[in-house]
Each structure stands twice: as structure tokens, then as C-alpha cells.
Design a protein around this motif. Structure first.
Motif, PDB file in Angstrom:
ATOM      1  N   ALA A   1       0.838  -1.208   0.000  1.00 58.18           N
ATOM      2  CA  ALA A   1       0.000   0.000   0.000  1.00 58.18           C
ATOM      3  C   ALA A   1       0.868   1.251   0.000  1.00 58.18           C
ATOM      4  CB  ALA A   1      -0.919  -0.018   1.224  1.00 58.18           C
ATOM      5  N   LYS A   2       2.001   1.191   0.685  1.00 60.45           N
ATOM      6  CA  LYS A   2       2.911   2.332   0.736  1.00 60.45           C
ATOM      7  C   LYS A   2       3.474   2.659  -0.646  1.00 60.45           C
ATOM      8  CE  LYS A   2       7.185   3.940   2.938  1.00 60.45           C
ATOM      9  NZ  LYS A   2       8.268   3.581   3.895  1.00 60.45           N
ATOM     10  N   THR A   3       3.858   1.618  -1.377  1.00 63.90           N
ATOM     11  CA  THR A   3       4.409   1.822  -2.719  1.00 63.90           C
ATOM     12  C   THR A   3       3.338   2.329  -3.670  1.00 63.90           C
ATOM     13  OG1 THR A   3       6.063   0.090  -2.395  1.00 63.90           O
ATOM     14  CG2 THR A   3       5.566   0.706  -4.659  1.00 63.90           C
ATOM     15  N   GLN A   4       2.146   1.762  -3.593  1.00 64.30           N
ATOM     16  CA  GLN A   4       1.060   2.219  -4.454  1.00 64.30           C
ATOM     17  C   GLN A   4       0.767   3.699  -4.223  1.00 64.30           C
ATOM     18  OE1 GLN A   4      -2.451  -0.338  -4.927  1.00 64.30           O
ATOM     19  NE2 GLN A   4      -1.335  -1.970  -3.862  1.00 64.30           N
ATOM     20  N   LYS A   5       0.767   4.106  -2.979  1.00 56.83           N
ATOM     21  CA  LYS A   5       0.515   5.504  -2.654  1.00 56.83           C
ATOM     22  C   LYS A   5       1.635   6.400  -3.185  1.00 56.83           C
ATOM     23  CE  LYS A   5      -0.368   8.593   1.276  1.00 56.83           C
ATOM     24  NZ  LYS A   5      -0.490   8.684   2.765  1.00 56.83           N
ATOM     25  N   GLN A   6       2.876   5.930  -3.085  1.00 62.45           N
ATOM     26  CA  GLN A   6       4.026   6.716  -3.524  1.00 62.45           C
ATOM     27  C   GLN A   6       3.984   6.987  -5.034  1.00 62.45           C
ATOM     28  OE1 GLN A   6       7.809   4.714  -3.095  1.00 62.45           O
ATOM     29  NE2 GLN A   6       8.906   6.643  -2.786  1.00 62.45           N
ATOM     30  N   PHE A   7       3.504   6.004  -5.796  1.00 62.25           N
ATOM     31  CA  PHE A   7       3.525   6.118  -7.258  1.00 62.25           C
ATOM     32  C   PHE A   7       2.179   6.532  -7.858  1.00 62.25           C
ATOM     33  CE2 PHE A   7       7.343   3.720  -6.570  1.00 62.25           C
ATOM     34  CZ  PHE A   7       8.170   4.025  -7.645  1.00 62.25           C
ATOM     35  N   LYS A   8       1.158   6.639  -7.056  1.00 61.23           N
ATOM     36  CA  LYS A   8      -0.197   6.844  -7.564  1.00 61.23           C
ATOM     37  C   LYS A   8      -0.322   8.066  -8.473  1.00 61.23           C
ATOM     38  CE  LYS A   8      -5.007   7.304  -6.050  1.00 61.23           C
ATOM     39  NZ  LYS A   8      -5.932   7.351  -4.878  1.00 61.23           N
ATOM     40  N   LYS A   9       0.265   9.179  -8.089  1.00 59.12           N
ATOM     41  CA  LYS A   9       0.103  10.420  -8.857  1.00 59.12           C
ATOM     42  C   LYS A   9       1.011  10.484 -10.079  1.00 59.12           C
ATOM     43  CE  LYS A   9      -1.382  13.237  -4.925  1.00 59.12           C
ATOM     44  NZ  LYS A   9      -1.083  14.443  -4.092  1.00 59.12           N
ATOM     45  N   CYS A  10       1.973   9.579 -10.169  1.00 64.00           N
ATOM     46  CA  CYS A  10       2.950   9.667 -11.257  1.00 64.00           C
ATOM     47  C   CYS A  10       2.815   8.582 -12.321  1.00 64.00           C
ATOM     48  CB  CYS A  10       4.364   9.613 -10.686  1.00 64.00           C
ATOM     49  SG  CYS A  10       4.801  10.997  -9.616  1.00 64.00           S
ATOM     50  N   ARG A  11       2.225   7.461 -11.973  1.00 65.31           N
ATOM     51  CA  ARG A  11       2.242   6.306 -12.871  1.00 65.31           C
ATOM     52  C   ARG A  11       1.492   6.526 -14.173  1.00 65.31           C
ATOM     53  NH1 ARG A  11      -1.852   1.941 -10.078  1.00 65.31           N
ATOM     54  NH2 ARG A  11      -2.043   1.268 -12.234  1.00 65.31           N
ATOM     55  N   THR A  12       0.658   7.551 -14.256  1.00 67.16           N
ATOM     56  CA  THR A  12      -0.062   7.852 -15.499  1.00 67.16           C
ATOM     57  C   THR A  12       0.568   9.020 -16.249  1.00 67.16           C
ATOM     58  OG1 THR A  12      -1.618   9.259 -14.277  1.00 67.16           O
ATOM     59  CG2 THR A  12      -2.241   6.956 -14.628  1.00 67.16           C
ATOM     60  N   THR A  13       1.698   9.513 -15.776  1.00 69.85           N
ATOM     61  CA  THR A  13       2.376  10.616 -16.459  1.00 69.85           C
ATOM     62  C   THR A  13       3.581  10.075 -17.219  1.00 69.85           C
ATOM     63  OG1 THR A  13       3.907  11.118 -14.663  1.00 69.85           O
ATOM     64  CG2 THR A  13       1.736  12.154 -14.580  1.00 69.85           C
ATOM     65  N   THR A  14       4.165  10.888 -18.075  1.00 64.59           N
ATOM     66  CA  THR A  14       5.403  10.541 -18.762  1.00 64.59           C
ATOM     67  C   THR A  14       6.485  11.511 -18.321  1.00 64.59           C
ATOM     68  OG1 THR A  14       4.773  11.905 -20.667  1.00 64.59           O
ATOM     69  CG2 THR A  14       4.287   9.551 -20.793  1.00 64.59           C
ATOM     70  N   VAL A  15       7.641  10.960 -18.045  1.00 66.20           N
ATOM     71  CA  VAL A  15       8.777  11.755 -17.584  1.00 66.20           C
ATOM     72  C   VAL A  15       9.969  11.436 -18.474  1.00 66.20           C
ATOM     73  CG1 VAL A  15      10.418  12.106 -15.695  1.00 66.20           C
ATOM     74  CG2 VAL A  15       7.984  11.903 -15.204  1.00 66.20           C
ATOM     75  N   GLY A  16      10.648  12.455 -18.918  1.00 63.80           N
ATOM     76  CA  GLY A  16      11.813  12.250 -19.776  1.00 63.80           C
ATOM     77  C   GLY A  16      12.691  13.483 -19.783  1.00 63.80           C
ATOM     78  N   PRO A  17      13.587  13.616 -20.755  1.00 64.10           N
ATOM     79  CA  PRO A  17      14.488  14.767 -20.814  1.00 64.10           C
ATOM     80  C   PRO A  17      13.739  16.089 -20.765  1.00 64.10           C
ATOM     81  CG  PRO A  17      15.123  13.119 -22.417  1.00 64.10           C
ATOM     82  CD  PRO A  17      13.816  12.672 -21.854  1.00 64.10           C
ATOM     83  N   GLY A  18      14.092  16.924 -19.811  1.00 61.10           N
ATOM     84  CA  GLY A  18      13.446  18.224 -19.651  1.00 61.10           C
ATOM     85  C   GLY A  18      12.332  18.244 -18.637  1.00 61.10           C
ATOM     86  N   SER A  19      11.851  17.074 -18.201  1.00 56.25           N
ATOM     87  CA  SER A  19      10.778  17.035 -17.212  1.00 56.25           C
ATOM     88  C   SER A  19      11.301  17.467 -15.841  1.00 56.25           C
ATOM     89  CB  SER A  19      10.208  15.616 -17.092  1.00 56.25           C
ATOM     90  OG  SER A  19       9.588  15.205 -18.287  1.00 56.25           O
ATOM     91  N   SER A  20      10.423  18.065 -15.052  1.00 52.21           N
ATOM     92  CA  SER A  20      10.800  18.484 -13.702  1.00 52.21           C
ATOM     93  C   SER A  20       9.599  18.339 -12.782  1.00 52.21           C
ATOM     94  CB  SER A  20      11.293  19.936 -13.706  1.00 52.21           C
ATOM     95  OG  SER A  20      10.267  20.809 -14.158  1.00 52.21           O
ATOM     96  N   GLY A  21       9.845  18.460 -11.497  1.00 51.60           N
ATOM     97  CA  GLY A  21       8.765  18.357 -10.526  1.00 51.60           C
ATOM     98  C   GLY A  21       8.855  17.088  -9.695  1.00 51.60           C
ATOM     99  N   ALA A  22       7.766  16.799  -9.001  1.00 53.28           N
ATOM    100  CA  ALA A  22       7.742  15.691  -8.054  1.00 53.28           C
ATOM    101  C   ALA A  22       7.971  14.333  -8.718  1.00 53.28           C
ATOM    102  CB  ALA A  22       6.413  15.688  -7.302  1.00 53.28           C
ATOM    103  N   CYS A  23       7.373  14.116  -9.904  1.00 53.16           N
ATOM    104  CA  CYS A  23       7.523  12.824 -10.573  1.00 53.16           C
ATOM    105  C   CYS A  23       8.927  12.641 -11.129  1.00 53.16           C
ATOM    106  CB  CYS A  23       6.477  12.676 -11.676  1.00 53.16           C
ATOM    107  SG  CYS A  23       4.771  12.522 -11.046  1.00 53.16           S
ATOM    108  N   ALA A  24       9.526  13.703 -11.614  1.00 53.84           N
ATOM    109  CA  ALA A  24      10.913  13.626 -12.080  1.00 53.84           C
ATOM    110  C   ALA A  24      11.837  13.299 -10.914  1.00 53.84           C
ATOM    111  CB  ALA A  24      11.324  14.945 -12.736  1.00 53.84           C
ATOM    112  N   LEU A  25      11.574  13.898  -9.758  1.00 50.10           N
ATOM    113  CA  LEU A  25      12.377  13.619  -8.567  1.00 50.10           C
ATOM    114  C   LEU A  25      12.214  12.166  -8.131  1.00 50.10           C
ATOM    115  CD1 LEU A  25      14.205  14.569  -6.275  1.00 50.10           C
ATOM    116  CD2 LEU A  25      12.152  15.334  -5.050  1.00 50.10           C
TER     117      LEU A  25
END
Length: 321
Positions: free
Chosen positions: A93-117
Motif C-alpha cells: 500500500a505504501k508503494t502504491q501511494k508513492q507512485f499513484k500520482k505519477c504512474r499515469t504521467t510521462t517523464v523524460g528529458p526536460g521534465s521536472s517536478g515531483a515525478c521527475a524527482l
């Protein structure tokens, strides 16, 4: 690992996604477009095997004699299809909560913010990001760390963290095993390059004689002559099988100048195994433009001296999906 023988919260701009996914090579010195290799793609299914009986002979069991007046009506019950399981639900449950807001986004070169971190933190935990934490994916160390991680897990090397890569990071997916293909285990000298583990295996008559750490193509910048601006994108090392056609101590290069590719073992036009001062200096923070970089000068000289013209070069990536 010894080889087994044989066998953001800012979503990345759409333009950068298209750029990073376009995996190609550009002409001149470690950068040339290649046709898609037939060796790329998922491994085929294992052959089915028949297990013999203990006696080695098939036996038939006599069936009881049916009464001529008896009738039986077979009942056909459709086999229920297995219900697909959500691999995310297998995580804590801890891991699911940690990734919940990011798993539907795309992160790559130039991305910034919480999911990039979050990507940087997980890459660091997996030992693919030895540098300081940052909340922005830069166009060298960050992007190439993603590429190297994806290759090591048998994922498509896109440089983009999307659905499959998020799941691998969250589930702490293991590194794919080191298995040299049969094409590397033939007679004579073979240079076998494993992109997943960033290693070059030098073989003779099917036996590994030398193992060397290497750097392959990745997210890089290229500015050719007569161009005002260059381009950031993935300059990949293509999978395939070639033969060494030439060797040069200091080959000329229109793009990089003299001394950029010492002790080049040339196996495809503008795609070589060579010593890289850049790899020696910054390691995996950078990448090549398609060549196979050797960071040790003594290793590069050894490969150069011991690899004959006509030797086979086989480059491969372990693929799970």
C-alpha cells in the motif's frame, strides 16, 4: 556477473516525447541510420518438449466395454478465461501511494517536478544515478540513466518513463540475466556487445577471453558541419551482426575531429569499437553517438591488436516485452 553459455509534476512536452522515442543513428563517425535489425524484439517462445514414458514406449490403457444400449451425452463446459490481474495491486500500500500520482504521467528529458524527482530517487536506489538528487531530468546524465536502466530490465530503451518503466521502478524489477547468444559462440574471434549490462565480451572459438565495460549510444547532442544548430535525441547502437572491415589508430571524423576515436575497430560504416576519452572522464553521465566506447585505453589497445579483419561483431539487447 559471469555470462551463462549458451543459449510533474510537469508532464514532458509532446515534442520531447516524440524526439526521445525516435531511436536512430545519424551519419558520420558513430552515427548512421541503420535498417531495423531482425535480431531485435522479444525472444520467441521455448520449444515444446515431449516427456517419454519410463519405459520409453507409449502405452495404451484398455477402456471398459460399453453396453450397446447405453448412451452418453457429453457435457461441454466452456473453459473460463483467466481474469487479468493488476500488477500494481501486488505491491504494498505504501508503494502504491508513492507512485499513484505519477504512474499515469510521462517523464523524460526536460521534465521536472515531483515525478521527475521520484524517477531520480528510484534510479539512484537501483545504482543507475550516482550523482546528486535533482528534480529535473537533464539531457545527459538523467536521460541516459533512464536508458541504461530500461536496457538492464529488458524494457524498450526509449528514455521515457511511462507505464512499463514506472512499474519496473515501483516493483524493483531485477536485472535481466547475462546470457550470450549462440551467434557469439562460433569459431574464430567474436566481439559480443551486451547492451543490457554495458559489457563487451571478446571471445575466441566460443570461449570468453576478455570482458570490458563499455558505453553505448544514448541521449546526446550532435552538430554537424554546415549546421547552425545540432539536435538532442537518442543516437542508438543498433543490434545486429557485422564483420570488422578495417582498423585505424586515429580515423578521421568530420563531426568530432582528429583524436576523437582512437584505436577504432570498424564493423559498420561510422560505427566502431574505440577508446573514448569522454567515457574515461565522465563515465555513464554521457553516451556515444552509436559507437561502442571503451573507457580503458589499455583495453582498447588490446582489443585493437587482437581483433583481426573479418572478425564477427554481434550486438544485442535482452528483451522481456
Amino acid at each position: 556477473m559471469s555470462p551463462t553459455l549458451p543459449s510533474e509534476r510537469r508532464t514532458m512536452p509532446r515534442a520531447l516525447v516524440a524526439v526521445a522515442v525516435a531511436v536512430m543513428l545519424v551519419a558520420s563517425g558513430c552515427a548512421r541510420t541503420l535498417p531495423e535489425s531482425p535480431t531485435q524484439g522479444a525472444f520467441g517462445p521455448a520449444s515444446e518438449q515431449v516427456t517419454p514414458s519410463p519405459t520409453g514406449v507409449a502405452t495404451a490403457t484398455a477402456s471398459p466395454t460399453s453396453s450397446p444400449t447405453a448412451t452418453s451425452t457429453p457435457t461441454t463446459t466452456p473453459t473460463p478465461k483467466p481474469t487479468p490481474t493488476d500488477p500494481w495491486k501486488a505491491l504494498s500500500a505504501k508503494t502504491q501511494k508513492q507512485f499513484k500520482k505519477c504512474r499515469t504521467t510521462t517523464v523524460g528529458p526536460g521534465s521536472s517536478g515531483a515525478c521527475a524527482l521520484l524517477v531520480v530517487k528510484k534510479l539512484k536506489a537501483a545504482h543507475y544515478y550516482p550523482w546528486a538528487l535533482t528534480s529535473r531530468i537533464n539531457q545527459t546524465s538523467g536521460a541516459n540513466a533512464i536508458l541504461n536502466y530500461q536496457r538492464s530490465r529488458g524494457l524498450p530503451a526509449t528514455g521515457i518513463v511511462a507505464k512499463k518503466t514506472w512499474l519496473a521502478l515501483a516493483s524493483k524489477a531485477p536485472v535481466v540475466p547475462t546470457v550470450l547468444p549462440k551467434k557469439c559462440l562460433t569459431k574464430g574471434v567474436v566481439i559480443c556487445v551486451d547492451q543490457a549490462h554495458r559489457k563487451l565480451f571478446w571471445l575466441k572459438d566460443g570461449e570468453v577471453k576478455k570482458t570490458v565495460k563499455v558505453r553505448v549510444g544514448g541521449y546526446n547532442y550532435l552538430k554537424k558541419k554546415k549546421q547552425k544548430k545540432g539536435e538532442w535525441r537518442i543516437y542508438a547502437t543498433a543490434n545486429g551482426t557485422w564483420k570488422v572491415y578495417d582498423k585505424q589508430v586515429d580515423p578521421p571524423s568530420d563531426n568530432y575531429g582528429s583524436g576523437a576515436m582512437p584505436y577504432s575497430v570498424m564493423f559498420y560504416p561510422d560505427m566502431y569499437v574505440h577508446y573514448s576519452p569522454g567515457f574515461h572522464a565522465v563515465g555513464y553521465a554521457g553516451s556515444s553517438h552509436g559507437c561502442v566506447n571503451v573507457g580503458s585505453l589499455s583495453d582498447a589497445i588490446w582489443i585493437f591488436k587482437h581483433t583481426p579483419i573479418g572478425a564477427k561483431v554481434h550486438i544485442f539487447s535482452a528483451t522481456k516485452v
